[in-house]
Design a protein around this motif. Structure first.
Motif, mmCIF file in Angstrom:
data_model
loop_
_atom_site.group_PDB
_atom_site.id
_atom_site.type_symbol
_atom_site.label_atom_id
_atom_site.label_comp_id
_atom_site.label_asym_id
_atom_site.label_seq_id
_atom_site.Cartn_x
_atom_site.Cartn_y
_atom_site.Cartn_z
ATOM 1 N N TYR A 114 20.271 -30.120 89.312
ATOM 2 C CA TYR A 114 20.253 -29.708 87.909
ATOM 3 C C TYR A 114 20.668 -28.241 87.812
ATOM 4 N N ALA A 115 21.145 -27.869 86.641
ATOM 5 C CA ALA A 115 21.465 -26.475 86.335
ATOM 6 C C ALA A 115 21.123 -26.241 84.871
ATOM 7 N N THR A 116 20.493 -25.094 84.604
ATOM 8 C CA THR A 116 20.090 -24.759 83.243
ATOM 9 C C THR A 116 20.747 -23.444 82.848
ATOM 10 N N ASN A 117 21.364 -23.431 81.642
ATOM 11 C CA ASN A 117 21.848 -22.171 81.078
ATOM 12 C C ASN A 117 21.000 -21.861 79.854
ATOM 13 N N ASN A 118 21.411 -20.923 79.026
ATOM 14 C CA ASN A 118 20.609 -20.547 77.858
ATOM 15 C C ASN A 118 20.520 -21.633 76.802
ATOM 16 N N PHE A 119 21.334 -22.692 76.940
ATOM 17 C CA PHE A 119 21.398 -23.698 75.899
ATOM 18 C C PHE A 119 20.922 -25.077 76.316
ATOM 19 N N ALA A 120 21.118 -25.444 77.579
ATOM 20 C CA ALA A 120 20.848 -26.829 77.975
ATOM 21 C C ALA A 120 20.653 -26.938 79.479
ATOM 22 N N THR A 121 20.172 -28.108 79.896
ATOM 23 C CA THR A 121 20.079 -28.460 81.306
ATOM 24 C C THR A 121 20.995 -29.643 81.547
ATOM 25 N N ALA A 122 21.789 -29.560 82.603
ATOM 26 C CA ALA A 122 22.681 -30.658 82.979
ATOM 27 C C ALA A 122 22.271 -31.166 84.351
ATOM 28 N N TYR A 123 22.545 -32.442 84.598
ATOM 29 C CA TYR A 123 22.153 -33.086 85.840
ATOM 30 C C TYR A 123 23.369 -33.642 86.568
ATOM 31 N N GLY A 124 23.271 -33.644 87.884
ATOM 32 C CA GLY A 124 24.298 -34.252 88.718
ATOM 33 C C GLY A 124 24.034 -35.740 88.876
ATOM 34 N N ASN A 125 24.855 -36.373 89.702
ATOM 35 C CA ASN A 125 24.671 -37.792 89.966
ATOM 36 C C ASN A 125 23.354 -38.025 90.705
ATOM 37 N N GLN A 126 22.834 -39.207 90.561
ATOM 38 C CA GLN A 126 21.568 -39.564 91.207
ATOM 39 C C GLN A 126 21.828 -40.073 92.615
ATOM 40 N N VAL A 127 20.972 -39.672 93.551
ATOM 41 C CA VAL A 127 21.025 -40.133 94.932
ATOM 42 C C VAL A 127 19.642 -40.673 95.269
ATOM 43 N N ALA A 128 19.596 -41.838 95.916
ATOM 44 C CA ALA A 128 18.325 -42.440 96.311
ATOM 45 C C ALA A 128 18.180 -42.400 97.832
ATOM 46 N N PHE A 129 16.937 -42.260 98.296
ATOM 47 C CA PHE A 129 16.663 -42.297 99.724
ATOM 48 C C PHE A 129 15.233 -42.796 99.942
ATOM 49 N N VAL A 130 14.970 -43.259 101.161
ATOM 50 C CA VAL A 130 13.641 -43.753 101.519
ATOM 51 C C VAL A 130 13.113 -42.911 102.669
#
Length: 132
Positions: A114-130
């Motif tokens: 994730y990355a947050t600037n003064n206006f919003a938070t954006a997310y990258g693709n999801q990765v799953a692991f066990v």
């Protein structure tokens, strides 16, 4: 004289009205738009143990406002957000690495950068692991 007074009275409404459409109530005013920072990808999870793992992300751009915080967030449910568990790994646009701790063995986890600037938070693709 009467003609001059009638002319002045007839032209008064024109003095208080504008022909410019921007002054009309039915024309919308420009609204600012917000661009979220662009997290282009979540780095694949490595160094997986029963209680920890390593991931990270690549911040492609800041969306027009400096990145104030970045990291990874994770959960046992899909699509984790910063309201779940998270790391904080500095500011700015760059590739970064995060150590995820406090995990439980034999559990599937979902992680996203994730990355947050003064206006919003954006997310990258999801990765799953066990965890083992």
């Amino acid at each position: 004289m009467k003609t001059m007074i009638l002319f002045l009275l007839a032209s008064l409404p024109g003095l208080f009205c504008s022909c410019d459409k921007r002054d009309r109530f039915d024309v919308p005013l420009p609204v600012p738009t917000v661009t979220a920072p662009n997290v282009s990808s979540t780095i694949n999870v490595t160094s997986i143990t029963a209680t920890s793992a390593v991931s990270g992300g690549v911040i492609a751009n800041d969306g027009g406002s400096p990145i104030t915080v970045k990291g990874v967030c994770w959960s046992i449910s899909p699509n984790p957000t910063t309201t779940n568990f998270k790391t904080t790994d500095g500011t700015g646009t760059a590739t970064f690495s995060s150590t995820i701790t406090g995990l439980t063995g034999g559990t599937m986890y979902y992680v996203r950068a994730y990355a947050t600037n003064n206006f919003a938070t954006a997310y990258g693709n999801q990765v799953a692991f066990v965890t083992p």
